[in-house]
Design a protein around this motif. Sequence first.
Motif, PDB file in Angstrom:
ATOM      1  N   MET A   1       0.854  -1.180   0.000  1.00 10.14           N
ATOM      2  CA  MET A   1       0.000   0.000   0.000  1.00 10.14           C
ATOM      3  C   MET A   1       0.891   1.231   0.000  1.00 10.14           C
ATOM      4  SD  MET A   1      -3.049   0.964   2.617  1.00 10.14           S
ATOM      5  CE  MET A   1      -3.905  -0.542   2.232  1.00 10.14           C
ATOM      6  N   LEU A   2       0.568   2.241  -0.822  1.00  4.58           N
ATOM      7  CA  LEU A   2       1.379   3.419  -0.952  1.00  4.58           C
ATOM      8  C   LEU A   2       0.795   4.552  -0.116  1.00  4.58           C
ATOM      9  CD1 LEU A   2       1.935   3.279  -4.816  1.00  4.58           C
ATOM     10  CD2 LEU A   2       3.408   2.372  -3.015  1.00  4.58           C
ATOM     11  N   HIS A   3       1.655   5.264   0.584  1.00  2.00           N
ATOM     12  CA  HIS A   3       1.218   6.361   1.424  1.00  2.00           C
ATOM     13  C   HIS A   3       1.682   7.675   0.815  1.00  2.00           C
ATOM     14  CE1 HIS A   3       0.137   3.662   4.799  1.00  2.00           C
ATOM     15  NE2 HIS A   3       1.103   2.940   4.281  1.00  2.00           N
ATOM     16  N   THR A   4       0.773   8.589   0.558  1.00  2.00           N
ATOM     17  CA  THR A   4       1.109   9.902   0.036  1.00  2.00           C
ATOM     18  C   THR A   4       0.416  10.927   0.916  1.00  2.00           C
ATOM     19  OG1 THR A   4       1.151   8.965  -2.179  1.00  2.00           O
ATOM     20  CG2 THR A   4       1.141  11.358  -2.010  1.00  2.00           C
TER      21      THR A   4
ATOM     22  N   LEU B   1      -4.789  -5.225  13.006  1.00  2.00           N
ATOM     23  CA  LEU B   1      -4.317  -3.849  13.124  1.00  2.00           C
ATOM     24  C   LEU B   1      -2.982  -3.814  13.859  1.00  2.00           C
ATOM     25  CD1 LEU B   1      -7.608  -1.976  14.079  1.00  2.00           C
ATOM     26  CD2 LEU B   1      -6.531  -2.122  11.828  1.00  2.00           C
ATOM     27  N   LYS B   2      -2.168  -2.860  13.502  1.00  2.37           N
ATOM     28  CA  LYS B   2      -0.875  -2.687  14.158  1.00  2.37           C
ATOM     29  C   LYS B   2      -0.837  -1.302  14.788  1.00  2.37           C
ATOM     30  CE  LYS B   2       0.776  -6.611  12.761  1.00  2.37           C
ATOM     31  NZ  LYS B   2      -0.513  -7.122  12.275  1.00  2.37           N
ATOM     32  N   PRO B   3      -0.380  -1.190  16.040  1.00  7.08           N
ATOM     33  CA  PRO B   3      -0.316   0.127  16.682  1.00  7.08           C
ATOM     34  C   PRO B   3       0.679   1.038  15.981  1.00  7.08           C
ATOM     35  CG  PRO B   3       0.851  -1.507  17.987  1.00  7.08           C
ATOM     36  CD  PRO B   3       0.140  -2.260  16.893  1.00  7.08           C
ATOM     37  N   ARG B   4       0.329   2.321  15.928  1.00  9.35           N
ATOM     38  CA  ARG B   4       1.238   3.297  15.328  1.00  9.35           C
ATOM     39  C   ARG B   4       2.456   3.489  16.219  1.00  9.35           C
ATOM     40  NH1 ARG B   4      -0.492   6.500  11.303  1.00  9.35           N
ATOM     41  NH2 ARG B   4       0.962   8.134  11.939  1.00  9.35           N
ATOM     42  N   GLU B   5       3.618   3.480  15.601  1.00  6.21           N
ATOM     43  CA  GLU B   5       4.845   3.673  16.365  1.00  6.21           C
ATOM     44  C   GLU B   5       5.405   5.081  16.204  1.00  6.21           C
ATOM     45  OE1 GLU B   5       7.546   0.653  15.209  1.00  6.21           O
ATOM     46  OE2 GLU B   5       6.366  -0.972  16.084  1.00  6.21           O
ATOM     47  N   ARG B   6       4.829   5.836  15.221  1.00  3.85           N
ATOM     48  CA  ARG B   6       5.295   7.185  14.992  1.00  3.85           C
ATOM     49  C   ARG B   6       4.092   8.102  14.861  1.00  3.85           C
ATOM     50  NH1 ARG B   6       9.347   7.343  10.058  1.00  3.85           N
ATOM     51  NH2 ARG B   6       9.755   9.377  10.991  1.00  3.85           N
TER      52      ARG B   6
ATOM     53  N   SER C   1       1.288  -8.954   2.399  1.00  2.21           N
ATOM     54  CA  SER C   1       1.591  -9.856   3.515  1.00  2.21           C
ATOM     55  C   SER C   1       0.357 -10.653   3.930  1.00  2.21           C
ATOM     56  CB  SER C   1       2.088  -9.056   4.721  1.00  2.21           C
ATOM     57  OG  SER C   1       1.042  -8.277   5.254  1.00  2.21           O
ATOM     58  N   PRO C   2       0.549 -11.842   4.543  1.00  6.48           N
ATOM     59  CA  PRO C   2      -0.593 -12.632   5.002  1.00  6.48           C
ATOM     60  C   PRO C   2      -1.516 -11.860   5.934  1.00  6.48           C
ATOM     61  CG  PRO C   2       1.397 -13.962   5.086  1.00  6.48           C
ATOM     62  CD  PRO C   2       1.834 -12.559   4.755  1.00  6.48           C
ATOM     63  N   THR C   3      -0.960 -11.032   6.831  1.00  6.01           N
ATOM     64  CA  THR C   3      -1.816 -10.300   7.763  1.00  6.01           C
ATOM     65  C   THR C   3      -2.639  -9.238   7.041  1.00  6.01           C
ATOM     66  OG1 THR C   3       0.081  -8.878   8.288  1.00  6.01           O
ATOM     67  CG2 THR C   3      -0.378 -10.707   9.778  1.00  6.01           C
ATOM     68  N   ARG C   4      -2.023  -8.527   6.099  1.00  2.00           N
ATOM     69  CA  ARG C   4      -2.776  -7.528   5.351  1.00  2.00           C
ATOM     70  C   ARG C   4      -3.819  -8.188   4.452  1.00  2.00           C
ATOM     71  NH1 ARG C   4      -1.825  -2.226   4.652  1.00  2.00           N
ATOM     72  NH2 ARG C   4       0.267  -2.423   5.496  1.00  2.00           N
ATOM     73  N   ALA C   5      -3.443  -9.327   3.877  1.00  4.52           N
ATOM     74  CA  ALA C   5      -4.394 -10.042   3.023  1.00  4.52           C
ATOM     75  C   ALA C   5      -5.609 -10.486   3.818  1.00  4.52           C
ATOM     76  CB  ALA C   5      -3.713 -11.252   2.390  1.00  4.52           C
ATOM     77  N   THR C   6      -5.399 -10.935   5.057  1.00  3.91           N
ATOM     78  CA  THR C   6      -6.526 -11.415   5.843  1.00  3.91           C
ATOM     79  C   THR C   6      -7.485 -10.294   6.236  1.00  3.91           C
ATOM     80  OG1 THR C   6      -5.112 -11.341   7.803  1.00  3.91           O
ATOM     81  CG2 THR C   6      -5.423 -13.482   6.763  1.00  3.91           C
ATOM     82  N   ILE C   7      -6.985  -9.054   6.346  1.00  2.93           N
ATOM     83  CA  ILE C   7      -7.894  -7.936   6.591  1.00  2.93           C
ATOM     84  C   ILE C   7      -8.849  -7.782   5.415  1.00  2.93           C
ATOM     85  CG2 ILE C   7      -8.039  -5.426   6.789  1.00  2.93           C
ATOM     86  CD1 ILE C   7      -5.514  -5.449   8.412  1.00  2.93           C
ATOM     87  N   ILE C   8      -8.308  -7.913   4.201  1.00  2.21           N
ATOM     88  CA  ILE C   8      -9.152  -7.833   3.002  1.00  2.21           C
ATOM     89  C   ILE C   8     -10.135  -8.997   2.969  1.00  2.21           C
ATOM     90  CG2 ILE C   8      -9.147  -7.906   0.471  1.00  2.21           C
ATOM     91  CD1 ILE C   8      -6.406  -6.524   0.579  1.00  2.21           C
ATOM     92  N   TYR C   9      -9.652 -10.183   3.292  1.00  2.00           N
ATOM     93  CA  TYR C   9     -10.515 -11.364   3.274  1.00  2.00           C
ATOM     94  C   TYR C   9     -11.636 -11.268   4.314  1.00  2.00           C
ATOM     95  CZ  TYR C   9      -6.586 -13.413   0.694  1.00  2.00           C
ATOM     96  OH  TYR C   9      -5.591 -13.665  -0.216  1.00  2.00           O
ATOM     97  N   ALA C  10     -11.460 -10.421   5.329  1.00  2.00           N
ATOM     98  CA  ALA C  10     -12.491 -10.270   6.358  1.00  2.00           C
ATOM     99  C   ALA C  10     -13.794  -9.733   5.776  1.00  2.00           C
ATOM    100  CB  ALA C  10     -12.000  -9.341   7.471  1.00  2.00           C
ATOM    101  N   GLY C  11     -13.731  -9.123   4.594  1.00  2.00           N
ATOM    102  CA  GLY C  11     -14.944  -8.625   3.950  1.00  2.00           C
ATOM    103  C   GLY C  11     -15.763  -9.719   3.289  1.00  2.00           C
ATOM    104  N   GLU C  12     -15.207 -10.912   3.185  1.00  2.00           N
ATOM    105  CA  GLU C  12     -15.899 -12.027   2.512  1.00  2.00           C
ATOM    106  C   GLU C  12     -17.261 -12.354   3.116  1.00  2.00           C
ATOM    107  OE1 GLU C  12     -16.226 -16.558   3.120  1.00  2.00           O
ATOM    108  OE2 GLU C  12     -14.409 -15.566   3.831  1.00  2.00           O
ATOM    109  N   PRO C  13     -17.412 -12.500   4.454  1.00  2.00           N
ATOM    110  CA  PRO C  13     -18.733 -12.818   4.994  1.00  2.00           C
ATOM    111  C   PRO C  13     -19.750 -11.696   4.791  1.00  2.00           C
ATOM    112  CG  PRO C  13     -17.228 -12.323   6.778  1.00  2.00           C
ATOM    113  CD  PRO C  13     -16.398 -12.447   5.530  1.00  2.00           C
ATOM    114  N   VAL C  14     -19.251 -10.465   4.679  1.00  2.00           N
ATOM    115  CA  VAL C  14     -20.165  -9.351   4.424  1.00  2.00           C
ATOM    116  C   VAL C  14     -20.789  -9.508   3.039  1.00  2.00           C
ATOM    117  CG1 VAL C  14     -20.379  -6.859   4.221  1.00  2.00           C
ATOM    118  CG2 VAL C  14     -18.836  -7.840   5.942  1.00  2.00           C
TER     119      VAL C  14
END
Length: 313
Positions: free
Chosen positions: A1-4, A286-291, A240-253
């Motif tokens: 994912m790109l951040h701008t 989710l991952k906590p912000r470190e900055r 990454s597997p963790t980011r992919a699983t966030i997307i997959y969480a929309g499947e039951p919806v």
Amino acid sequence: MLHTGKRVSLSRQEVALIAITAVWGATFLIVHIAVQYSGPWFFVGMRFLTAGVITAVVFAKVLSGLTWKEIWAGCAIGLMIYLGYGLQTVGLQTINSSTSAFITSLYVPLVPVLQWIVFRKPPGLLTWLGVALAFTGLLLLADPGNVGFSFGAGEIATLASTLPIAAEIILIGFFAGKVHLGRVTVVQLLVAGLLGFATMPVVGEQAPEFSWVWLAAAVALGAASCLIQITMNWAQRSVSPTRATIIYAGEPVWAAIIGRIAGDRLPPVAIAGAVLIVAGAVVSELKPRERTETDESADGPLPDPLPSERTNA
């Protein structure tokens, strides 16, 4: 994912995963209808063998280069597909597509827990919070009208399917970039289909009478499974597997929306449980912000959390 700045744009791999997640959500209702005309393991065999044949045709030119590593990877992933989708199909004989989809989504918080067990990567606090939310939601979904936990055989089979589905996600992430996408996809789909047929005599399941319903469903889902597996294997080279699983969480919806159109009705308490399961799936990744934003503006944009080497950028 790109951040701008504050804008967040999705990579094409992430967009592809969102699209196949919608397709994936639609498969629950199709399977639920198909298993009214066919035994579950016969249908699993037909579905994935069809998918494997379609994929073999697509990648025919490169199959001659199949390696033992790709065979091993395909067999490992195929075994998880067989167990996960097989148990899910067994469950869909007796429960509706919406309930199946929400229970299945419990595999999402299982991914970081399994990574902890296998790779010794301890989950953070948010992961455990997600697991707690998902389990609370499961309790509400399991017994919305009574006191106690009263899952039937269909719900239990579907719940059991979440473990191999989580393992499938981890294995795909582990082998991504190390094997040829097309060849390993052919192997994993053929293995899943052959194991489905091999299970029939073990459980005493007979071949069903011919029906255009299960035939059309098997061909349609075979093509969908081919598309889903190819897309997952391709996209998870850089997602990454963790980011992919966030997307997959929309499947039951997606499954719930389609199920609702088809006539599925969940009581309010069960809907609340379903919401908690999806929330748990998202929170667990989710991952906590470190900055802080101040840090970002001073030192430049936050680094991309995904692997820097993108084999399909």
